[in-house]
Write a protein that holds these residues in place. Structure first.
Motif, short mmCIF file in Angstrom:
data_model
loop_
_atom_site.label_atom_id
_atom_site.label_comp_id
_atom_site.label_asym_id
_atom_site.label_seq_id
_atom_site.Cartn_x
_atom_site.Cartn_y
_atom_site.Cartn_z
N SER A 52 -35.67 56.78 -19.42
CA SER A 52 -34.82 56.06 -18.48
C SER A 52 -34.56 56.91 -17.22
CB SER A 52 -33.52 55.71 -19.19
OG SER A 52 -32.76 54.84 -18.44
N ASP A 73 -25.65 59.35 -13.38
CA ASP A 73 -25.28 58.79 -14.70
C ASP A 73 -26.09 59.36 -15.85
OD1 ASP A 73 -27.66 57.55 -14.05
OD2 ASP A 73 -27.08 55.59 -14.84
N ARG A 78 -18.49 54.68 -21.53
CA ARG A 78 -18.07 53.30 -21.31
C ARG A 78 -16.72 53.09 -21.98
NH1 ARG A 78 -22.86 49.78 -22.55
NH2 ARG A 78 -23.54 50.51 -20.51
N LYS A 106 -17.25 52.37 -7.75
CA LYS A 106 -17.93 51.11 -7.39
C LYS A 106 -17.17 50.00 -8.09
CE LYS A 106 -22.66 52.67 -6.65
NZ LYS A 106 -23.97 52.80 -7.29
N TYR A 108 -17.26 46.53 -9.05
CA TYR A 108 -18.01 45.28 -9.22
C TYR A 108 -17.12 44.16 -9.77
CZ TYR A 108 -22.13 48.25 -8.65
OH TYR A 108 -23.07 49.13 -8.16
N LYS A 113 -21.83 41.61 -8.67
CA LYS A 113 -23.25 41.74 -8.35
C LYS A 113 -23.94 40.37 -8.37
CE LYS A 113 -25.10 46.27 -9.08
NZ LYS A 113 -26.18 47.02 -9.74
N SER A 115 -26.38 39.41 -9.93
CA SER A 115 -26.71 39.00 -11.30
C SER A 115 -25.53 38.36 -12.02
CB SER A 115 -27.16 40.23 -12.10
OG SER A 115 -26.12 41.21 -12.11
N TYR A 117 -22.97 40.54 -12.76
CA TYR A 117 -22.42 41.75 -13.41
C TYR A 117 -21.05 42.11 -12.86
CZ TYR A 117 -22.23 46.68 -14.88
OH TYR A 117 -21.86 47.89 -15.42
N HIS A 121 -16.86 51.08 -11.92
CA HIS A 121 -17.55 52.35 -12.18
C HIS A 121 -16.90 53.50 -11.42
CE1 HIS A 121 -21.67 50.28 -13.20
NE2 HIS A 121 -20.65 49.78 -13.86
N GLU A 140 -20.86 59.27 -15.27
CA GLU A 140 -20.45 57.93 -14.84
C GLU A 140 -19.53 57.33 -15.90
OE1 GLU A 140 -22.91 54.28 -13.08
OE2 GLU A 140 -22.98 54.32 -15.26
N TRP A 151 -21.32 40.27 -21.98
CA TRP A 151 -22.28 39.70 -21.03
C TRP A 151 -23.30 40.76 -20.59
CZ3 TRP A 151 -24.11 40.65 -16.20
CH2 TRP A 151 -24.85 39.64 -15.60
N ALA A 152 -22.79 41.94 -20.21
CA ALA A 152 -23.68 43.00 -19.67
C ALA A 152 -24.71 43.44 -20.72
CB ALA A 152 -22.85 44.19 -19.21
N GLU A 155 -27.34 40.69 -20.94
CA GLU A 155 -28.14 40.65 -19.71
C GLU A 155 -29.09 41.84 -19.62
OE1 GLU A 155 -28.75 40.98 -15.25
OE2 GLU A 155 -28.00 42.45 -16.66
P1 0O2 Z 1 -28.64 52.34 -18.25
O1 0O2 Z 1 -28.42 53.69 -18.71
O2 0O2 Z 1 -29.81 51.70 -18.90
O3 0O2 Z 1 -27.41 51.50 -18.31
P2 0O2 Z 1 -29.05 50.77 -9.90
O4 0O2 Z 1 -29.69 51.19 -8.61
O5 0O2 Z 1 -28.29 49.46 -9.78
O6 0O2 Z 1 -29.97 50.80 -11.06
P3 0O2 Z 1 -27.03 52.78 -9.48
O7 0O2 Z 1 -27.27 52.69 -8.03
O8 0O2 Z 1 -27.09 54.14 -10.08
O9 0O2 Z 1 -28.00 51.86 -10.31
O10 0O2 Z 1 -25.59 52.30 -9.76
P4 0O2 Z 1 -24.99 50.99 -10.38
O11 0O2 Z 1 -25.41 49.79 -9.65
O12 0O2 Z 1 -23.54 51.27 -10.39
O13 0O2 Z 1 -25.58 50.92 -11.84
C1 0O2 Z 1 -25.31 51.86 -12.80
C2 0O2 Z 1 -25.28 51.25 -14.17
O14 0O2 Z 1 -24.46 50.07 -14.15
C3 0O2 Z 1 -26.60 50.75 -14.68
O15 0O2 Z 1 -27.28 51.80 -15.27
C4 0O2 Z 1 -26.17 49.74 -15.72
O16 0O2 Z 1 -25.69 50.38 -16.89
C5 0O2 Z 1 -24.98 49.11 -15.03
N1 0O2 Z 1 -25.39 47.94 -14.26
C6 0O2 Z 1 -25.47 47.83 -12.93
N2 0O2 Z 1 -25.88 46.62 -12.56
C7 0O2 Z 1 -26.07 45.91 -13.69
C8 0O2 Z 1 -26.47 44.57 -13.96
O17 0O2 Z 1 -26.74 43.75 -13.08
N3 0O2 Z 1 -26.56 44.20 -15.28
C9 0O2 Z 1 -26.24 45.07 -16.29
N4 0O2 Z 1 -26.36 44.62 -17.54
N5 0O2 Z 1 -25.87 46.34 -16.05
C10 0O2 Z 1 -25.78 46.76 -14.78
P5 0O2 Z 1 -28.86 51.81 -15.42
O18 0O2 Z 1 -29.44 52.69 -14.40
O19 0O2 Z 1 -29.37 50.43 -15.47
O20 0O2 Z 1 -29.07 52.56 -16.77
#
Ligand code: 0O2
Length: 270
Positions: A52, A73, A78, A106, A108, A113, A115, A117, A121, A140, A151-152, A155
């Protein structure tokens, strides 16, 4: 990077996740111990898997040497709450702590979002003590309700299944489900006030009973025994009514009686 190197890089993050899990779980225990409502329902933690990490670095064009700086992160916590209002309480608890510093947030919840979401954060700086000395790292913290988490999780699995190419009809269903989850959270928030009222009343009753029993015990040493028996019987009668107002009135009356005895004792003494 060699496999051994990955292990040593991720080791302090493992420690951070373990420590943070203990600290946040302890808040739940502290609240229980003190008979107060806990804004935290459950705590989970994980260190991001190597695959990942690699996937995210590739997607965001992050070079290897910038990994720890730019991937915020690698350590993830969580915090699951029962109600939406609890999220803010948890965030301000974190803000006041001396063992972590907030780098960024952040929201949300305010900015949902595309999606659907919703979550809150925080990126924090946290220092762990390793065999090589202290290491300040980033973690994070995702704070969300049980409904948002449900939901998350679903999804996230579907995102994984469709690898970023989710069919429109599935995305639309998820979007509808997100609306339903939002409505559910609001509905549950209205129940929250009732739960808080019930918890406050139960706390108040427990404090009143404690006070009354101390008073009766003190009176027992100085007052007429037959009168004390009558007071005790009256207390049991009031207690059985389960009426907080009656209990409050009884508490006030007993206070006046106790005051009288104290005054009498002082008068006789003089
Ligand atoms: P993991 O470990 O698989 O959960 P991004 O560019 O959106 O990928 P960024 O910019 O680091 O990530 O920050 P963001 O948007 O705050 O997202 C960080 C984490 O929030 C994601 O980790 C997810 O766990 C969660 N998240 C953000 N957007 C969504 C969404 O639309 N749906 C779901 N289910 N979770 C979300 P990662 O990187 O996906 O890793």
């Amino acid at each position: 990077m060699e496999i051994q190197l990955w292990r040593s890089i991720l080791c302090p993050y493992e420690l951070a996740v373990k420590e943070l899990e203990v600290k946040f779980t302890h808040i739940i225990e502290e609240c229980k111990e003190n008979d107060i409502y806990c804004p935290i329902e459950q705590v989970e933690g994980r260190v991001k898997s190597v695959s990942s990490i690699l996937e995210k670095m590739q997607r965001k064009h992050i070079p290897m040497e910038k990994m720890e700086e730019e991937l915020e992160d690698i350590a993830g916590i969580r915090i699951i709450c029962q109600f939406e209002e609890d999220i803010e309480t948890v965030a301000s608890m974190i803000q006041k702590r001396s063992d972590m510093t907030i780098k960024s947030e952040k929201n949300y919840l305010k900015h949902i979002k595309q999606s659907g979401y919703r979550s809150y954060h925080l990126i924090i700086y946290y220092t762990v003590d390793t065999i090589n000395g202290p290491k300040k790292l980033q973690a994070e913290i995702q704070i969300r309700t049980m409904a948002m988490n449900f939901w998350a999780t679903i999804e996230h699995s579907l995102q994984y299944k469709y690898k970023g190419d989710m069919p429109e009809h599935v995305a639309e269903r998820l979007s509808n489900a997100a609306d339903a989850i939002n409505a559910l959270d609001h509905e549950m928030s209205s129940v929250r006030n009732e739960i808080m009222d019930a918890q406050n009343s139960s706390q108040m009753q427990s404090n009143l009973v404690k006070d009354i029993l101390i008073n009766i015990e003190n009176l027992y040493k100085i007052a007429n025994k037959r009168e004390i028996m009558k007071i005790q019987d009256e207390f049991l009668r009031v207690f059985r009514t389960k009426d907080l107002q009656q209990l409050k009135r009884f508490h006030r009356q007993l206070d006046i009686i106790s005051e009288g005895y104290r005054a009498q004792a002082v008068y006789h003494h003089v």
